[in-house]
Each structure stands twice: as C-alpha cells, then as structure tokens.
Design a protein around this motif. Sequence first.
Motif, PDB file in Angstrom:
ATOM      1  N   ALA A  68       0.850  -1.188   0.000  1.00 55.26           N
ATOM      2  CA  ALA A  68       0.000   0.000   0.000  1.00 55.26           C
ATOM      3  C   ALA A  68       0.887   1.241   0.000  1.00 55.26           C
ATOM      4  CB  ALA A  68      -0.920   0.003   1.226  1.00 55.26           C
ATOM      5  N   ILE A  69       0.245   2.398  -0.110  1.00 52.21           N
ATOM      6  CA  ILE A  69       0.934   3.669   0.067  1.00 52.21           C
ATOM      7  C   ILE A  69       0.528   4.207   1.433  1.00 52.21           C
ATOM      8  CG2 ILE A  69       1.258   6.017  -0.794  1.00 52.21           C
ATOM      9  CD1 ILE A  69       0.448   5.006  -3.569  1.00 52.21           C
ATOM     10  N   TYR A  70       1.469   4.225   2.361  1.00 48.69           N
ATOM     11  CA  TYR A  70       1.205   4.694   3.712  1.00 48.69           C
ATOM     12  C   TYR A  70       1.503   6.192   3.768  1.00 48.69           C
ATOM     13  CZ  TYR A  70       1.479  -0.330   4.339  1.00 48.69           C
ATOM     14  OH  TYR A  70       1.282  -1.682   4.203  1.00 48.69           O
ATOM     15  N   ALA A  80      10.085  10.662  11.525  1.00 46.89           N
ATOM     16  CA  ALA A  80      10.948   9.773  10.745  1.00 46.89           C
ATOM     17  C   ALA A  80      11.236   8.489  11.506  1.00 46.89           C
ATOM     18  CB  ALA A  80      12.251  10.489  10.397  1.00 46.89           C
ATOM     19  N   PHE A  81      11.440   8.591  12.811  1.00 46.15           N
ATOM     20  CA  PHE A  81      11.741   7.413  13.608  1.00 46.15           C
ATOM     21  C   PHE A  81      10.508   6.525  13.775  1.00 46.15           C
ATOM     22  CE2 PHE A  81      14.722  10.650  15.679  1.00 46.15           C
ATOM     23  CZ  PHE A  81      15.666  10.482  14.677  1.00 46.15           C
ATOM     24  N   ILE A  82       9.343   7.168  13.899  1.00 45.25           N
ATOM     25  CA  ILE A  82       8.097   6.400  13.962  1.00 45.25           C
ATOM     26  C   ILE A  82       7.869   5.678  12.638  1.00 45.25           C
ATOM     27  CG2 ILE A  82       5.576   6.598  14.120  1.00 45.25           C
ATOM     28  CD1 ILE A  82       6.006   8.903  16.101  1.00 45.25           C
ATOM     29  N   ALA A  83       8.166   6.363  11.538  1.00 47.64           N
ATOM     30  CA  ALA A  83       7.957   5.777  10.213  1.00 47.64           C
ATOM     31  C   ALA A  83       8.855   4.572   9.977  1.00 47.64           C
ATOM     32  CB  ALA A  83       8.186   6.826   9.131  1.00 47.64           C
ATOM     33  N   ILE A  84      10.162   4.689  10.275  1.00 47.17           N
ATOM     34  CA  ILE A  84      11.056   3.566  10.001  1.00 47.17           C
ATOM     35  C   ILE A  84      10.783   2.395  10.935  1.00 47.17           C
ATOM     36  CG2 ILE A  84      12.835   5.058   9.020  1.00 47.17           C
ATOM     37  CD1 ILE A  84      14.416   4.801  11.607  1.00 47.17           C
ATOM     38  N   LEU A 141       6.183  -3.845  -3.930  1.00 42.43           N
ATOM     39  CA  LEU A 141       6.657  -3.105  -2.772  1.00 42.43           C
ATOM     40  C   LEU A 141       5.595  -2.111  -2.316  1.00 42.43           C
ATOM     41  CD1 LEU A 141      10.305  -2.333  -3.938  1.00 42.43           C
ATOM     42  CD2 LEU A 141       9.568  -4.137  -2.370  1.00 42.43           C
ATOM     43  N   ALA A 142       5.834  -1.510  -1.168  1.00 42.92           N
ATOM     44  CA  ALA A 142       4.952  -0.480  -0.634  1.00 42.92           C
ATOM     45  C   ALA A 142       5.693   0.855  -0.644  1.00 42.92           C
ATOM     46  CB  ALA A 142       4.512  -0.838   0.782  1.00 42.92           C
ATOM     47  N   LEU A 143       4.985   1.927  -0.312  1.00 38.66           N
ATOM     48  CA  LEU A 143       5.575   3.262  -0.225  1.00 38.66           C
ATOM     49  C   LEU A 143       5.166   3.913   1.093  1.00 38.66           C
ATOM     50  CD1 LEU A 143       4.782   4.519  -3.838  1.00 38.66           C
ATOM     51  CD2 LEU A 143       7.089   4.236  -2.905  1.00 38.66           C
ATOM     52  N   TRP A 144       6.086   4.702   1.657  1.00 36.85           N
ATOM     53  CA  TRP A 144       5.758   5.521   2.834  1.00 36.85           C
ATOM     54  C   TRP A 144       6.071   6.960   2.473  1.00 36.85           C
ATOM     55  CZ3 TRP A 144       4.346   3.498   7.837  1.00 36.85           C
ATOM     56  CH2 TRP A 144       4.069   4.501   8.787  1.00 36.85           C
ATOM     57  N   ILE A 145       5.101   7.843   2.610  1.00 35.43           N
ATOM     58  CA  ILE A 145       5.276   9.213   2.136  1.00 35.43           C
ATOM     59  C   ILE A 145       4.591  10.201   3.079  1.00 35.43           C
ATOM     60  CG2 ILE A 145       3.237   9.056   0.635  1.00 35.43           C
ATOM     61  CD1 ILE A 145       4.742  10.809  -1.386  1.00 35.43           C
ATOM     62  N   PRO A 174      -3.728   0.864  -2.647  1.00 32.15           N
ATOM     63  CA  PRO A 174      -4.581   1.617  -1.728  1.00 32.15           C
ATOM     64  C   PRO A 174      -3.735   2.574  -0.892  1.00 32.15           C
ATOM     65  CG  PRO A 174      -4.199  -0.581  -0.872  1.00 32.15           C
ATOM     66  CD  PRO A 174      -3.587  -0.558  -2.248  1.00 32.15           C
ATOM     67  N   ILE A 175      -4.378   3.570  -0.327  1.00 27.43           N
ATOM     68  CA  ILE A 175      -3.709   4.526   0.551  1.00 27.43           C
ATOM     69  C   ILE A 175      -4.131   4.256   1.989  1.00 27.43           C
ATOM     70  CG2 ILE A 175      -3.697   6.949   1.262  1.00 27.43           C
ATOM     71  CD1 ILE A 175      -3.659   7.694  -1.683  1.00 27.43           C
ATOM     72  N   VAL A 176      -3.137   4.085   2.867  1.00 24.10           N
ATOM     73  CA  VAL A 176      -3.403   3.847   4.286  1.00 24.10           C
ATOM     74  C   VAL A 176      -2.938   5.067   5.080  1.00 24.10           C
ATOM     75  CG1 VAL A 176      -2.924   2.392   6.289  1.00 24.10           C
ATOM     76  CG2 VAL A 176      -3.146   1.350   4.019  1.00 24.10           C
ATOM     77  N   PRO A 177      -3.864   5.862   5.621  1.00 17.43           N
ATOM     78  CA  PRO A 177      -3.465   7.020   6.419  1.00 17.43           C
ATOM     79  C   PRO A 177      -2.926   6.584   7.790  1.00 17.43           C
ATOM     80  CG  PRO A 177      -5.704   7.260   5.525  1.00 17.43           C
ATOM     81  CD  PRO A 177      -5.316   5.821   5.394  1.00 17.43           C
ATOM     82  N   VAL A 178      -1.779   7.151   8.163  1.00 17.61           N
ATOM     83  CA  VAL A 178      -1.185   6.915   9.481  1.00 17.61           C
ATOM     84  C   VAL A 178      -1.095   8.281  10.162  1.00 17.61           C
ATOM     85  CG1 VAL A 178       0.773   6.013  10.764  1.00 17.61           C
ATOM     86  CG2 VAL A 178       0.125   4.955   8.578  1.00 17.61           C
TER      87      VAL A 178
END
Length: 252
Positions: A68-70, A80-84, A141-145, A174-178
């Motif tokens: 997904a695209i997070y 950044a630390f939460i994301a990784i 693969l997925a994406l984090w943006i 799909p887009i997953v909002p975090v």
Amino acid sequence: VRLGIGFLYMAVMAIVTMAVAVPLLPFRVLRIKLCNCYGKCVGPVLIWLARATPVVQHRERIAAAYPAIYVSNHTSTLDAFIAIWLCPVGGCGVVKKQITNIPFFGWLFRLSGHLSIDRADHQGAIAALKSTAEFVRKNRLALWIWPEGTRSRDGRLLPLKKGVVHLAIATGLPIVPVVVHGAHKNWAKHAFTLNPVTIPVLVLPPIDTRGWSADTTDAHCAEIHAVLAAALPADQQPLVPGDKRPPLEASA
C-alpha cells in the motif's frame, strides 16, 4: 546527552548496515528491505531516547493492507523514527533530496535504494515518481510518504502535494493514512529540546484508489486531506480561511 547518544547509535548501526548493503548494490529490492530492518532496530531506540511513548491503534492494518501507500502527517523529526519503525519490510521511503545529506542516516538512505526527490527540479521529480511507481508495482513493494512535503511548524495539517495521488494512480495501490498526534510537542521543528509525551498513532482503514484518474486529482487530494484532518485533535486541525488564531506553541 540523549541526542548525542541517539546520533552515535544511529551512526554505528548505519555503518554496519552500509557495509552489508555494498555487496547488494546489484539488488535494489534487497537493499530496500535491509534498510527496513535497520529501521526496525534504530527506530524504537531513538523514539525512547526522545522521551516519547507511541501508542499505536490498529497497527495490524499496516500488514493487512500491504502493499500500500502509507501516508502520514509530518510535524517533527520524531516522525521519521516512527515511520522507520512502523514501515513494513518491503516499504520504500520517499523523502526530499536534502535528507540524503544527513551524515550516516542520509548516506544509508541514498545507498539503500529508497527514493529521494529534488523539489527544485519539477520535471526530474515527476520522472522519478513515474520510475518509482513502475519499480514498486513490478516488485510488489509499498511506499511511505509525507504528502505535505515539509514539516508543519505548529503541528497543524498543511495542504497536500499531488504527487501522492499520481503515485496511487500509477501503482493502483490503496492509501493507508497513518495519523500521528502531538509529535511536535516532543521535538519541535529546528529545536533541540525533547519533551516527554505520549504519542497516539492511528492507522486508519485503507482508501481504495481503484478508479481514480488524473482528471480528478484535486478531488482525490482533498479526500486524503479530509481523512487525515478528521483524525487529528483540534489543535492540529488545518486552519480554515479567515481563521486568525495564533499558531500553537510547539512546546505547549
């Protein structure tokens, strides 16, 4: 002291990871996943050193929606630390080019195969996004943006860049909002003060992007923005036109 310890730990782990990554230069997917493993080791330690306590709700949605695209709101270096930490193995990060100049962390990011974009080069950024979309789709693969494109100084949600919509259309993911609450109260933009704080992190249900088209990009961008905004507390809601309230103090 905490920042110094954190930087030293991050640097040592980056050196070790880069040493492993060099023999993997012909294998970009493996380098991306190796860097994901680095994030799983480094992220929680740096969050702890920052005196933050994340409380993640519905974390299972991250794995359930993969690939997904997070997308996440961005108010602090802590993001950044939460994301990784949360990003799944096989998740490709998308950051501005300046990040790759950060000693050790940025160098590893550049070596890892994750995507950096030069926002000053509009045509180059578009080409990079198209290339990444094809690569992500081909290798599952997925994406984090962070679709705001920069950190919010006062914690309030900023307008979103349209690149996230173009990536969703190109990949079909799909887009997953975090949604991260209050990270700016822990570590404000351009500050070196760490305030102890509990950080709720909400992983929302995925947004189906099938059927999206470039003709309705603005509408899709507004939809993502509305979903993120609705999950934020009042002091992080975007200001409406004409609202003259002063910005929230980051250390409040």
